[in-house]
Design a protein around this motif. Structure first.
Motif, PDB file in Angstrom:
ATOM      1  N   TRP A 131       0.798  -1.220   0.000  1.00  0.00           N
ATOM      2  CA  TRP A 131       0.000   0.000   0.000  1.00  0.00           C
ATOM      3  C   TRP A 131       0.839   1.281   0.000  1.00  0.00           C
ATOM      4  CZ3 TRP A 131      -0.959   3.742   3.894  1.00  0.00           C
ATOM      5  CH2 TRP A 131      -1.959   4.658   3.538  1.00  0.00           C
ATOM      6  N   THR A 178       1.771   2.059  -3.536  1.00  0.00           N
ATOM      7  CA  THR A 178       0.685   2.520  -4.407  1.00  0.00           C
ATOM      8  C   THR A 178       0.247   3.935  -4.044  1.00  0.00           C
ATOM      9  OG1 THR A 178      -1.012   1.559  -2.982  1.00  0.00           O
ATOM     10  CG2 THR A 178      -0.165   0.181  -4.757  1.00  0.00           C
ATOM     11  N   ALA A 179       0.480   4.370  -2.837  1.00  0.00           N
ATOM     12  CA  ALA A 179       0.054   5.706  -2.422  1.00  0.00           C
ATOM     13  C   ALA A 179       0.939   6.789  -3.042  1.00  0.00           C
ATOM     14  CB  ALA A 179       0.081   5.819  -0.903  1.00  0.00           C
ATOM     15  N   HIS A 180       2.195   6.482  -3.318  1.00  0.00           N
ATOM     16  CA  HIS A 180       3.123   7.474  -3.864  1.00  0.00           C
ATOM     17  C   HIS A 180       3.354   7.277  -5.356  1.00  0.00           C
ATOM     18  CE1 HIS A 180       3.919   9.010   0.109  1.00  0.00           C
ATOM     19  NE2 HIS A 180       4.199   7.785   0.550  1.00  0.00           N
ATOM     20  N   ASP A 181       2.442   6.633  -6.046  1.00  0.00           N
ATOM     21  CA  ASP A 181       2.493   6.419  -7.495  1.00  0.00           C
ATOM     22  C   ASP A 181       3.727   5.641  -7.948  1.00  0.00           C
ATOM     23  OD1 ASP A 181       0.073   7.650  -7.866  1.00  0.00           O
ATOM     24  OD2 ASP A 181       0.980   9.638  -8.112  1.00  0.00           O
ATOM     25  N   ALA A 182       4.341   4.869  -7.082  1.00  0.00           N
ATOM     26  CA  ALA A 182       5.452   4.014  -7.510  1.00  0.00           C
ATOM     27  C   ALA A 182       4.938   2.718  -8.116  1.00  0.00           C
ATOM     28  CB  ALA A 182       6.364   3.710  -6.314  1.00  0.00           C
ATOM     29  N   HIS A 210       1.236   1.055  -9.879  1.00  0.00           N
ATOM     30  CA  HIS A 210      -0.143   1.301 -10.313  1.00  0.00           C
ATOM     31  C   HIS A 210      -0.895  -0.017 -10.330  1.00  0.00           C
ATOM     32  CE1 HIS A 210       0.665   5.442 -11.411  1.00  0.00           C
ATOM     33  NE2 HIS A 210       1.788   5.030 -11.987  1.00  0.00           N
ATOM     34  N   SER A 265      -4.937  -1.816 -10.692  1.00  0.00           N
ATOM     35  CA  SER A 265      -6.285  -1.554 -11.194  1.00  0.00           C
ATOM     36  C   SER A 265      -7.245  -1.355 -10.021  1.00  0.00           C
ATOM     37  CB  SER A 265      -6.747  -2.714 -12.067  1.00  0.00           C
ATOM     38  OG  SER A 265      -6.929  -3.871 -11.277  1.00  0.00           O
ATOM     39  N   HIS A 301      -7.287  -2.963  -6.149  1.00  0.00           N
ATOM     40  CA  HIS A 301      -7.364  -2.131  -4.939  1.00  0.00           C
ATOM     41  C   HIS A 301      -8.546  -2.560  -4.067  1.00  0.00           C
ATOM     42  CE1 HIS A 301      -4.241   0.877  -5.143  1.00  0.00           C
ATOM     43  NE2 HIS A 301      -4.469   1.053  -6.441  1.00  0.00           N
TER      44      HIS A 301
END
Length: 104
Positions: free
Chosen positions: A23, A26-30, A32, A34, A38
């Motif tokens: 998580w 995924t929060a810092h756009d490292a 992606h 779908s 999520h």
């Protein structure tokens, strides 16, 4: 059926813990993912956290059982008594394997 339930619990807990670890990525756009992944990750991680919170409560109340109140009619024996089961027969072990009295 118990084994299937245990396998499903393991899969949900494994994916929930994996999503908890991924998580922050995924929060810092490292990374992606779908929206379906999520959603699956959030529900499984919520299930893991929910079971971890409820674990102490289950341990506390596991040993307590409600004792039924005996009724006065339970003392009366209605009907016939059951006969005791027949004694077990002793069978001698085989001295050989295969067909008995078979021609050689």
């Amino acid at each position: 059926m118990n084994r299937v339930r245990e396998y499903i619990k393991f899969a949900v807990c494994f994916s929930g813990l994996g999503y908890i670890v991924l998580w922050p990525l995924t929060a810092h756009d490292a990374l992606h993912l779908s929206p379906g992944l999520h959603l699956a990750g959030m529900t499984s991680s919520a299930w893991v956290l929910f079971t971890l919170v409820l674990r102490p409560l289950r341990r506390r109340f596991r040993g307590r059982a409600v004792k039924p109140i005996p009724s006065p009619l339970a003392r009366l024996r209605l009907g016939k008594k059951r006969a005791p089961p027949p004694p077990r027969r002793y069978v001698q072990p085989r001295s050989h394997f295969g067909l008995r009295n078979a021609p050689h």
